[in-house]
Design an enzyme around this catalytic site. Structure first.
Site, PDB file in Angstrom:
ATOM      1  N   THR A  99      56.727  95.920  19.161  1.00  0.00           N
ATOM      2  CA  THR A  99      57.549  95.905  17.945  1.00  0.00           C
ATOM      3  C   THR A  99      58.976  96.342  18.326  1.00  0.00           C
ATOM      4  OG1 THR A  99      56.948  98.178  17.337  1.00  0.00           O
ATOM      5  CG2 THR A  99      55.570  96.407  16.429  1.00  0.00           C
ATOM      6  N   VAL A 155      62.093  98.659  31.025  1.00  0.00           N
ATOM      7  CA  VAL A 155      63.302  98.734  31.864  1.00  0.00           C
ATOM      8  C   VAL A 155      63.331  97.529  32.812  1.00  0.00           C
ATOM      9  CG1 VAL A 155      64.636 100.125  33.498  1.00  0.00           C
ATOM     10  CG2 VAL A 155      63.123 101.261  31.862  1.00  0.00           C
ATOM     11  N   GLY A 210      68.171  85.178  22.443  1.00  0.00           N
ATOM     12  CA  GLY A 210      67.017  86.089  22.449  1.00  0.00           C
ATOM     13  C   GLY A 210      67.159  87.282  23.377  1.00  0.00           C
ATOM     14  N   LYS A 228      66.603 103.234  28.243  1.00  0.00           N
ATOM     15  CA  LYS A 228      66.111 102.841  29.567  1.00  0.00           C
ATOM     16  C   LYS A 228      66.414 103.908  30.612  1.00  0.00           C
ATOM     17  CE  LYS A 228      66.508  97.948  28.501  1.00  0.00           C
ATOM     18  NZ  LYS A 228      67.477  96.875  28.316  1.00  0.00           N
TER      19      LYS A 228
HETATM   20  N1  HSE Z   1      68.398  93.872  24.429  1.00  0.00           N
HETATM   21  C1  HSE Z   1      67.903  94.199  25.725  1.00  0.00           C
HETATM   22  C2  HSE Z   1      68.936  93.822  26.776  1.00  0.00           C
HETATM   23  C3  HSE Z   1      66.608  93.471  25.949  1.00  0.00           C
HETATM   24  O1  HSE Z   1      69.857  93.080  26.435  1.00  0.00           O
HETATM   25  O2  HSE Z   1      68.848  94.273  27.901  1.00  0.00           O
HETATM   26  C4  HSE Z   1      65.829  93.927  27.146  1.00  0.00           C
HETATM   27  O3  HSE Z   1      65.433  95.260  27.039  1.00  0.00           O
END
Ligand code: HSE
Length: 341
Positions: A99, A155, A210, A228
């Site tokens: 989610t 990560v 995406g 992260k």
């Molecule tokens: N939104 C995150 C990024 C997705 O652009 O790194 C991967 O965790």
């Protein structure tokens, strides 16, 4: 090898990519690894479907595409059923929690993880929120319930940052960590440098492709990088950090002029997350064009300063559905190995 019964909690970009791989590549997974995932439950924010004999993934993906939910799964769909309810009601080996990341209370992900582990289910988590807020407690809960909690996809997307640092750097002491951990910000900064694109346009493209979080302020304000960083630091250095311990500045005040000015001096601007001497921070920093951290587009790069080996840098795609779905497969394989012993 028996089927590995899985509940997918969250049916967004990552879970759908995973379902597509299982659907189209299932035979190859079985042949290459003896892995036979059987999806017995899927929950999204509107409802859920349960079928102990296995859900037809083609139908599930089609329904999500056509209706925006799982209502096309006639006879097994329960409108309004929550992820926590599915975890309680369906019998499974592993819960895959994907989610969206939320960092105020880390819900509903935190409840999903706790419910699953207290029920004795192994967990694969790609949701950064629960780990960024409560990683030490969740690891303790996994030990207490004798289950495996894996989170490779949190990560580096598909790039095995956490396993690389933990397993492949064994024997060296990791003294500090510094890296580009957010694909969306790196994509935006690259487009600003190469095409003088505006942050707004580049972010819109990252969302369309995406890469961005459900709430893209998490990307551009540095929160995703901070999550992260917490997870990497705790996993690799054994720190007990939470996101509240991180000093965070994102890229929202960086202009095309700033990026061009850096370029004129042989440098570029990157959003860097770093931890050294127990202190962790996220901020835009200048990086020499010749430095290994100068990667473009959605690439992530993470540099481990090790003793006595010096700097070791790992580079790979850090965002995207199919990429992150491969980390789910990696984690499932590890779980299967751990409990098949
Ligand atoms: N939104 C995150 C990024 C997705 O652009 O790194 C991967 O965790």
């Amino acid at each position: 090898m028996p089927d590995l019964r899985i509940i997918l909690v969250g049916f967004g970009v990552v879970a759908r990519s995973f379902a597509e791989i299982v659907e189209s590549d299932g035979e190859s997974l079985a042949r290459r690894y003896g892995l036979k995932p059987k999806i017995v439950g899927i929950a999204d924010s509107r409802g859920a479907a349960i079928a102990q004999t296995g859900i037809d993934l083609k139908k599930a993906l089609g329904s999500k595409k056509d209706n925006g939910d799982l209502s096309g799964l006639d006879g097994i769909y329960h409108e309004g059923m929550t992820g926590a309810q599915v975890i309680k009601e369906a019998d499974c080996d592993v819960v895959v929690e994907s989610t969206p990341t939320e960092i105020t209370a880390a819900e509903p992900g935190l409840t999903h993880l706790k419910t699953a582990m207290m029920k004795g289910r192994h967990v694969v988590c790609t949701n950064k929120g629960p780990l960024a807020l409560a990683m030490p407690a969740l690891i303790e809960l996994a030990h207490h319930n004798e289950v495996v909690l894996k989170f490779s996809g949190t990560v580096g997307g598909g790039t095995p940052v956490l396993d690389f640092a933990k397993k492949c750097l064994e024997g060296s002491e990791v003294r500090s960590i510094k890296g580009i951990l957010n694909g969306t910000c790196n994509y935006i900064l690259t487009r600003m440098a190469n095409e003088s694109a505006t942050m707004k346009d580049a972010l819109a493209d990252a969302q369309r492709l995406g890469y961005a979080e459900a709430d893209p302020t998490y990307d551009v304000e540095g929160l995703d990088t901070a999550c992260k960083l917490v997870i990497t630091s705790n996993h690799v250095l054994g720190t007990g950090l939470s996101i509240k311990d991180i000093d965070i500045r994102g890229i929202t005040d960086i202009s095309v002029e700033d990026v061009k000015e850096a370029l004129s001096q042989g440098e570029t601007i990157k959003l860097i997350g770093g931890v050294a001497g127990g202190k962790a921070k996220v901020s835009p920093e200048r990086v020499k064009l010749t430095h290994p951290l100068n990667v473009s587009g959605t690439f992530n790069a993470i540099c481990f300063d090790t003793f006595p080996s010096g700097e070791v840098t790992l580079v790979g795609k850090g965002a995207g559905g199919p990429e992150t779905a491969t980390s789910v497969i990696r984690d499932l394989l590890e779980i299967r190995r751990a409990y098949a012993r």
